[in-house]
Design an enzyme around this catalytic site. Structure first.
Site, PDB file in Angstrom:
ATOM      1  N   ARG A 120       0.224 -26.263   6.021  1.00  0.00           N
ATOM      2  CA  ARG A 120       0.842 -25.654   4.817  1.00  0.00           C
ATOM      3  C   ARG A 120      -0.201 -25.109   3.854  1.00  0.00           C
ATOM      4  O   ARG A 120       0.043 -24.999   2.653  1.00  0.00           O
ATOM      5  CB  ARG A 120       1.726 -26.661   4.083  1.00  0.00           C
ATOM      6  CG  ARG A 120       2.889 -27.146   4.911  1.00  0.00           C
ATOM      7  CD  ARG A 120       3.891 -27.896   4.046  1.00  0.00           C
ATOM      8  NE  ARG A 120       4.943 -28.418   4.881  1.00  0.00           N
ATOM      9  CZ  ARG A 120       4.843 -29.564   5.563  1.00  0.00           C
ATOM     10  NH1 ARG A 120       3.748 -30.300   5.466  1.00  0.00           N
ATOM     11  NH2 ARG A 120       5.839 -29.966   6.323  1.00  0.00           N
ATOM     12  N   LYS A 142      -3.447 -10.679  -0.045  1.00  0.00           N
ATOM     13  CA  LYS A 142      -2.474 -10.253   0.972  1.00  0.00           C
ATOM     14  C   LYS A 142      -3.020 -10.636   2.343  1.00  0.00           C
ATOM     15  O   LYS A 142      -4.120 -10.242   2.713  1.00  0.00           O
ATOM     16  CB  LYS A 142      -2.259  -8.745   0.929  1.00  0.00           C
ATOM     17  CG  LYS A 142      -1.400  -8.278  -0.223  1.00  0.00           C
ATOM     18  CD  LYS A 142      -1.055  -6.797  -0.019  1.00  0.00           C
ATOM     19  CE  LYS A 142      -0.400  -6.198  -1.248  1.00  0.00           C
ATOM     20  NZ  LYS A 142      -0.243  -4.739  -1.096  1.00  0.00           N
ATOM     21  N   GLU A 184     -11.586   4.173   0.057  1.00  0.00           N
ATOM     22  CA  GLU A 184     -10.864   3.232  -0.810  1.00  0.00           C
ATOM     23  C   GLU A 184     -11.564   3.113  -2.173  1.00  0.00           C
ATOM     24  O   GLU A 184     -10.913   2.894  -3.192  1.00  0.00           O
ATOM     25  CB  GLU A 184     -10.743   1.846  -0.146  1.00  0.00           C
ATOM     26  CG  GLU A 184      -9.944   1.853   1.168  1.00  0.00           C
ATOM     27  CD  GLU A 184      -8.422   1.888   1.003  1.00  0.00           C
ATOM     28  OE1 GLU A 184      -7.917   2.005  -0.137  1.00  0.00           O
ATOM     29  OE2 GLU A 184      -7.717   1.807   2.038  1.00  0.00           O
ATOM     30  N   LYS A 226     -10.187  -4.148  -8.764  1.00  0.00           N
ATOM     31  CA  LYS A 226      -9.043  -4.641  -7.997  1.00  0.00           C
ATOM     32  C   LYS A 226      -8.638  -6.026  -8.495  1.00  0.00           C
ATOM     33  O   LYS A 226      -7.457  -6.313  -8.668  1.00  0.00           O
ATOM     34  CB  LYS A 226      -9.346  -4.665  -6.493  1.00  0.00           C
ATOM     35  CG  LYS A 226      -8.154  -5.222  -5.708  1.00  0.00           C
ATOM     36  CD  LYS A 226      -8.054  -4.821  -4.277  1.00  0.00           C
ATOM     37  CE  LYS A 226      -6.738  -5.378  -3.705  1.00  0.00           C
ATOM     38  NZ  LYS A 226      -6.669  -5.329  -2.252  1.00  0.00           N
ATOM     39  N   GLU A 236       2.540  -7.255  -6.788  1.00  0.00           N
ATOM     40  CA  GLU A 236       2.768  -5.813  -6.669  1.00  0.00           C
ATOM     41  C   GLU A 236       4.137  -5.375  -7.161  1.00  0.00           C
ATOM     42  O   GLU A 236       4.887  -4.701  -6.459  1.00  0.00           O
ATOM     43  CB  GLU A 236       2.551  -5.367  -5.215  1.00  0.00           C
ATOM     44  CG  GLU A 236       2.302  -3.875  -5.096  1.00  0.00           C
ATOM     45  CD  GLU A 236       1.873  -3.447  -3.697  1.00  0.00           C
ATOM     46  OE1 GLU A 236       0.922  -4.031  -3.163  1.00  0.00           O
ATOM     47  OE2 GLU A 236       2.509  -2.532  -3.163  1.00  0.00           O
ATOM     48  N   ARG A 240      -0.108  -3.020  -9.687  1.00  0.00           N
ATOM     49  CA  ARG A 240      -0.826  -3.100  -8.417  1.00  0.00           C
ATOM     50  C   ARG A 240      -0.434  -1.966  -7.479  1.00  0.00           C
ATOM     51  O   ARG A 240      -1.195  -1.595  -6.588  1.00  0.00           O
ATOM     52  CB  ARG A 240      -0.615  -4.472  -7.761  1.00  0.00           C
ATOM     53  CG  ARG A 240      -1.481  -4.681  -6.529  1.00  0.00           C
ATOM     54  CD  ARG A 240      -1.509  -6.122  -6.047  1.00  0.00           C
ATOM     55  NE  ARG A 240      -2.334  -6.220  -4.841  1.00  0.00           N
ATOM     56  CZ  ARG A 240      -2.597  -7.341  -4.200  1.00  0.00           C
ATOM     57  NH1 ARG A 240      -2.116  -8.484  -4.637  1.00  0.00           N
ATOM     58  NH2 ARG A 240      -3.349  -7.330  -3.113  1.00  0.00           N
ATOM     59  N   ASN A 244      -1.934   1.815  -4.230  1.00  0.00           N
ATOM     60  CA  ASN A 244      -1.398   2.473  -3.035  1.00  0.00           C
ATOM     61  C   ASN A 244      -1.544   3.991  -3.111  1.00  0.00           C
ATOM     62  O   ASN A 244      -0.955   4.721  -2.314  1.00  0.00           O
ATOM     63  CB  ASN A 244       0.080   2.114  -2.837  1.00  0.00           C
ATOM     64  CG  ASN A 244       0.254   0.653  -2.530  1.00  0.00           C
ATOM     65  OD1 ASN A 244      -0.651   0.023  -1.971  1.00  0.00           O
ATOM     66  ND2 ASN A 244       1.375   0.082  -2.902  1.00  0.00           N
ATOM     67  N   HIS A 247      -1.627   6.347  -0.116  1.00  0.00           N
ATOM     68  CA  HIS A 247      -1.143   5.569   1.023  1.00  0.00           C
ATOM     69  C   HIS A 247       0.244   5.975   1.501  1.00  0.00           C
ATOM     70  O   HIS A 247       0.630   5.638   2.610  1.00  0.00           O
ATOM     71  CB  HIS A 247      -1.163   4.073   0.713  1.00  0.00           C
ATOM     72  CG  HIS A 247      -2.538   3.474   0.770  1.00  0.00           C
ATOM     73  ND1 HIS A 247      -3.569   3.909  -0.032  1.00  0.00           N
ATOM     74  CD2 HIS A 247      -3.070   2.501   1.545  1.00  0.00           C
ATOM     75  CE1 HIS A 247      -4.661   3.212   0.227  1.00  0.00           C
ATOM     76  NE2 HIS A 247      -4.392   2.351   1.191  1.00  0.00           N
ATOM     77  N   HIS A 251      -0.211   6.324   5.207  1.00  0.00           N
ATOM     78  CA  HIS A 251       0.416   5.452   6.211  1.00  0.00           C
ATOM     79  C   HIS A 251       1.220   6.266   7.216  1.00  0.00           C
ATOM     80  O   HIS A 251       1.203   5.981   8.422  1.00  0.00           O
ATOM     81  CB  HIS A 251       1.342   4.439   5.539  1.00  0.00           C
ATOM     82  CG  HIS A 251       0.604   3.259   4.970  1.00  0.00           C
ATOM     83  ND1 HIS A 251       1.040   2.574   3.861  1.00  0.00           N
ATOM     84  CD2 HIS A 251      -0.532   2.644   5.365  1.00  0.00           C
ATOM     85  CE1 HIS A 251       0.195   1.585   3.599  1.00  0.00           C
ATOM     86  NE2 HIS A 251      -0.775   1.607   4.492  1.00  0.00           N
ATOM     87  N   HIS A 264      -7.853   4.197   8.986  1.00  0.00           N
ATOM     88  CA  HIS A 264      -7.026   4.005   7.795  1.00  0.00           C
ATOM     89  C   HIS A 264      -7.599   4.757   6.580  1.00  0.00           C
ATOM     90  O   HIS A 264      -6.892   5.504   5.912  1.00  0.00           O
ATOM     91  CB  HIS A 264      -6.882   2.509   7.508  1.00  0.00           C
ATOM     92  CG  HIS A 264      -6.199   2.212   6.223  1.00  0.00           C
ATOM     93  ND1 HIS A 264      -4.837   2.387   6.056  1.00  0.00           N
ATOM     94  CD2 HIS A 264      -6.671   1.807   5.028  1.00  0.00           C
ATOM     95  CE1 HIS A 264      -4.518   2.079   4.810  1.00  0.00           C
ATOM     96  NE2 HIS A 264      -5.621   1.723   4.162  1.00  0.00           N
TER      97      HIS A 264
END
Ligand SMILES: NC(=O)c1ccc[n+]([C@@H]2O[C@H](COP(=O)([O-])OP(=O)(O)OC[C@H]3O[C@@H](n4cnc5c(N)ncnc54)[C@H](O)[C@@H]3O)[C@@H](O)[C@H]2O)c1
Ligand SMILES: [Zn+2]
Length: 365
Positions: A120, A142, A184, A226, A236, A240, A244, A247, A251, A264
């Protein structure tokens, strides 16, 4: 200029040390001790990074017990997480111990998810070895894996005990992934910090893997920006989302091109161009700023258009994303260099024009 830099990310009651610079890995034991950590470290390493940086790896694991994993995107799977769990069980890892993710974003994401779920939640240390992972994937909590139906569909928010971005590790990166990491940083500059963007512009030609240590101030600043955003909006729900930027189309292009064809960060660079095109059409961003962004991406050896993919595929990927989100398509649009906003009112024809622009074959223009 290239000294090791230490900053903090505060999440709830927890303070996470973020260490960046050449030789940063050597500072890890002191940082962990300072955070009250007294357990053992279990290192899971990207096998390519482990081969290239055996010395650094040894400084992380005195015992030399390391689990080597593939850092390939195709292996960001539950099977690999299972391997990490099995290994931790076999090693008798306890909750007071920590797993170290030594590798790129793939290894950080997958090891982070294994750490979040083993017992956990066991400690996690991110030791990113790619530029993209140092400025993006290792900070913010993330974690996760891919599902056959889509990227990053399974995961958890799980903050590490520490992040240690040793810029010496970046010297072995091939040019393309190195540039993809720079995308980035350019993204963060464009939406949050005109100074960072300006520093990139001035130093672009010197930003090569052979001079990776020169990146230290840029990596440290990107991490700082960040972390500040994550502190204010970990899940997010607002600010936040600005990260993106580039993106939405990025994406869609990445998926449409087939993973592995367009890196990417390269897809994000093209996505930034699409976003600038949309923002100009909406009269949000002036032409000079859109031109500056395109020039910077070019100077960093990044693409701003990609013609090797049918536009219908990109369009259908965009629609799928929108359906999954169950709402109007959200766009992050720059209003100038260093500032952006979240918009959900972009007309379909404006999007279509931007898609045509970035997927048109530049040689035929
Ligand atoms: N969690 C997040 O917030 C977040 C953010 C951005 C990206 N990501 C994820 O990160 C992943 C991409 O990360 P990436 O770009 O680091 O790619 P990656 O982890 O796939 O690494 C790219 C390649 O570089 C190799 N490599 C690693 N370190 C090296 C080194 N020092 N020298 C030479 N080669 C090295 C790896 O073996 C791999 O083949 C994606 O899965 C993406 O979803 C996560
Ligand atoms: Zn990204």
């Amino acid at each position: 200029l290239s000294a090791v830099c230490e900053q903090w990310l505060t999440i709830g009651q927890r303070r996470v040390p973020l260490i960046a610079g050449p030789g940063a890995l050597e500072q890890l034991p002191a940082a962990l001790a300072g955070a009250g950590f007294e357990g053992r470290l279990f290192v899971v390493a990207d096998s390519t990074a482990a081969d290239l940086h055996a010395e650094s790896l040894r400084s992380l694991s005195e015992s030399g017990v390391v689990l080597r994993v593939s850092g390939a995107e195709a292996d960001k799977t539950l099977d690999q997480v299972s391997r990490v769990w099995d290994w931790l069980v076999a090693q008798g890892a306890e909750r007071r111990d920590a797993v170290v993710a030594f590798g790129g974003g793939v290894v950080c994401d997958l090891v982070g998810f294994a750490a979040a779920s083993y017992l956990r939640g066991i400690g996690l240390v991110n030791a990113p070895t790619t530029l993209l992972a140092q400025v993006d994937a290792s900070v913010g909590g993330k974690t996760g894996i891919n599902h056959p139906r889509g990227k990053n569909l399974i995961g958890a928010f799980y903050q590490p005990l520490a992040v240690v971005a040793d810029t010496r590790l970046l010297g072995s990166l091939p040019r393309r992934p190195f540039a993809a990491g720079l995308a980035e940083i350019a993204k963060i500059g464009m939406v949050l910090d005109a100074n960072l963007f300006g520093t990139l512009e001035r130093s672009a030609s010197g930003l090569v893997p052979e001079a990776a240590e020169a990146l230290t101030p840029l990596v440290a600043r990107a991490i700082e920006l960040k972390a500040a955003v994550v502190e204010r909006d970990e899940r997010e729900q607002g600010e936040r989302m600005l990260l993106n930027y580039g993106h939405t189309v990025g994406h869609a292009l990445e998926a449409a091109a087939g993973y592995g064809h367009l890196l990417h960060g390269e897809a994000v660079a093209v996505g930034m161009e699409a976003a600038a095109c949309i923002a100009s059409a909406m009269r949000l961003l002036d032409q000079a700023s859109a031109d500056r962004q395109r020039a910077l991406l070019g100077a960093l050896s990044l693409p701003t258009r990609y013609a090797d993919v049918p536009i219908e595929l990109v369009r259908s990927r965009l629609t799928q994303d929108k359906k999954r989100a169950g709402q109007r398509q959200r766009w992050i649009l720059a209003e100038r260099v260093g500032a952006a906003q979240i918009r959900d009112d972009v007309p379909a024809d404006v999007v279509e024009d931007a898609l045509r622009w970035v997927t048109a074959d530049a040689r035929l223009q």
